[in-house]
Design a protein around this motif. Structure first.
Motif, PDB file in Angstrom:
ATOM      1  N   ARG A   1       0.799  -1.221   0.000  1.00 13.35           N
ATOM      2  CA  ARG A   1       0.000   0.000   0.000  1.00 13.35           C
ATOM      3  C   ARG A   1       0.834   1.276   0.000  1.00 13.35           C
ATOM      4  O   ARG A   1       0.406   2.294  -0.526  1.00 13.35           O
ATOM      5  CB  ARG A   1      -0.951   0.005   1.201  1.00 13.35           C
ATOM      6  N   TYR A   2       2.025   1.204   0.603  1.00 17.97           N
ATOM      7  CA  TYR A   2       2.805   2.431   0.780  1.00 17.97           C
ATOM      8  C   TYR A   2       4.196   2.357   0.162  1.00 17.97           C
ATOM      9  O   TYR A   2       4.904   3.359   0.140  1.00 17.97           O
ATOM     10  CB  TYR A   2       2.922   2.769   2.272  1.00 17.97           C
TER      11      TYR A   2
ATOM     12  N   LEU B   1      -4.881  -2.334   8.409  1.00 20.21           N
ATOM     13  CA  LEU B   1      -3.671  -2.799   7.730  1.00 20.21           C
ATOM     14  C   LEU B   1      -3.505  -4.312   7.857  1.00 20.21           C
ATOM     15  O   LEU B   1      -3.194  -5.006   6.882  1.00 20.21           O
ATOM     16  CB  LEU B   1      -2.448  -2.091   8.325  1.00 20.21           C
TER      17      LEU B   1
ATOM     18  N   ASP C   1      -3.548   3.495   9.650  1.00 24.19           N
ATOM     19  CA  ASP C   1      -4.285   2.561   8.808  1.00 24.19           C
ATOM     20  C   ASP C   1      -4.878   1.487   9.715  1.00 24.19           C
ATOM     21  O   ASP C   1      -4.222   0.499  10.023  1.00 24.19           O
ATOM     22  CB  ASP C   1      -3.348   1.943   7.763  1.00 24.19           C
TER      23      ASP C   1
ATOM     24  N   SER D   1       0.660   8.378   8.848  1.00 19.33           N
ATOM     25  CA  SER D   1      -0.759   8.076   8.703  1.00 19.33           C
ATOM     26  C   SER D   1      -1.133   6.873   9.553  1.00 19.33           C
ATOM     27  O   SER D   1      -0.272   6.084   9.954  1.00 19.33           O
ATOM     28  CB  SER D   1      -1.129   7.819   7.234  1.00 19.33           C
TER      29      SER D   1
ATOM     30  N   THR E   1      -0.913   1.370  13.168  1.00 18.31           N
ATOM     31  CA  THR E   1      -2.147   0.595  13.182  1.00 18.31           C
ATOM     32  C   THR E   1      -2.367   0.095  14.603  1.00 18.31           C
ATOM     33  O   THR E   1      -1.551   0.323  15.493  1.00 18.31           O
ATOM     34  CB  THR E   1      -2.080  -0.563  12.167  1.00 18.31           C
TER      35      THR E   1
ATOM     36  N   ILE F   1       3.833   4.039   9.262  1.00 18.05           N
ATOM     37  CA  ILE F   1       2.396   3.804   9.264  1.00 18.05           C
ATOM     38  C   ILE F   1       2.017   3.183  10.596  1.00 18.05           C
ATOM     39  O   ILE F   1       2.653   2.228  11.048  1.00 18.05           O
ATOM     40  CB  ILE F   1       1.987   2.850   8.115  1.00 18.05           C
TER      41      ILE F   1
END
Length: 249
Positions: free
Chosen positions: A115-116, A236, A233, A231, A215, A213
């Motif tokens: 995703r990243y 995830l 998520d 960010s 989560t 990221i």
């Protein structure tokens, strides 16, 4: 539909996918003594087993794996994939003993890479706070394990008779004017500082500014006060389970 299940030490997160789309999700307390039939009754009130084509399972509680397999066989009558050694993940694992790595850490890294991009660092706020690192070459190279927020605070409350349990919410100010405010400030700013310190050290060792990221259940509480988390998520891990399922289809 695919049922993605992440069994953690404290909570179990479930999600139902239609293709790449997450259509429903739930968060439950992890009960280590639950049987497959109890899980079947519980989930039967939440989803239609006849619509489940497969189950992808990640579990950090070994005793519950066989119960989820039992649920898959008896209640869903669907194939189940348990993430572990021998399962295709699509990401090279550069770890001294890959069998030691928790399956949740691997699926988080798979999803973050997809995703990243790479390099990327995943910070998962769970029973422990896990930092997992995907190198610029797209390989899982290890990470850091630290006590989780709730684990740390429960230990503090158990050893300090005059301290009381608090809600995990953002404090009105950094400088606490009450015991509750001081504890809440310690949670938010203490763990944000821990994240920033560890991420800075990881980036220095990698030699690149890897994205970060977050989560996990308390990620949204800490992330706004961290200078390194880019960010949050929340799904995830579920998305990583979907990707692993597709890689083994």
């Amino acid at each position: 539909m695919l049922l993605a299940v992440d069994v953690g030490n404290t909570q179990t997160v479930l999600g139902v996918y239609e293709g790449e789309r997450l259509v429903e999700h739930w968060r439950l307390a992890t009960e280590r003594t639950r049987t497959g039939d109890e899980l079947g009754v519980l989930l039967g009130g939440m989803l239609d087993f006849e619509s489940v084509d497969g189950i992808c399972l990640s579990s950090t509680v070994p005793t519950l794996i066989r119960e989820w397999v039992r649920l898959a066989e008896r209640w869903a009558q669907a194939p189940v994939l348990v993430v572990g050694p021998g399962v295709k993940t699509g990401i090279p694992i550069r770890y001294d003993d890959p069998r030691e790595v928790g399956p949740d850490r691997i699926v988080n890294s798979v999803a973050a890479k997809a995703r990243y991009g790479a390099p990327v660092i995943v910070v998962d706020f769970g029973t422990s706070t896990n930092f997992d690192v995907v190198s610029p070459a797209g390989e899982y190279v290890g990470g850091v394990l630290a006590p989780g927020i709730e684990t740390s605070m429960e230990a503090l409350f158990a050893r300090a008779a005059r301290l009381v349990k608090v809600d995990y919410v953002e404090p009105p100010s950094v400088i606490g004017k009450t015991t509750v405010g001081g504890l809440q400030s310690g949670v938010v700013y203490g763990f944000a500082g821990q994240v920033d310190g560890i991420v800075t050290a990881i980036r220095g060792e990698l030699g690149v500014e890897a994205r970060v990221i977050a989560t996990g259940g308390l990620a949204e509480l800490v992330a706004p006060h961290s200078s390194t988390i880019e960010s949050v998520d929340p799904f995830l891990t579920l998305d990583g389970l979907r990707l692993v399922w597709e890689a083994n289809a």
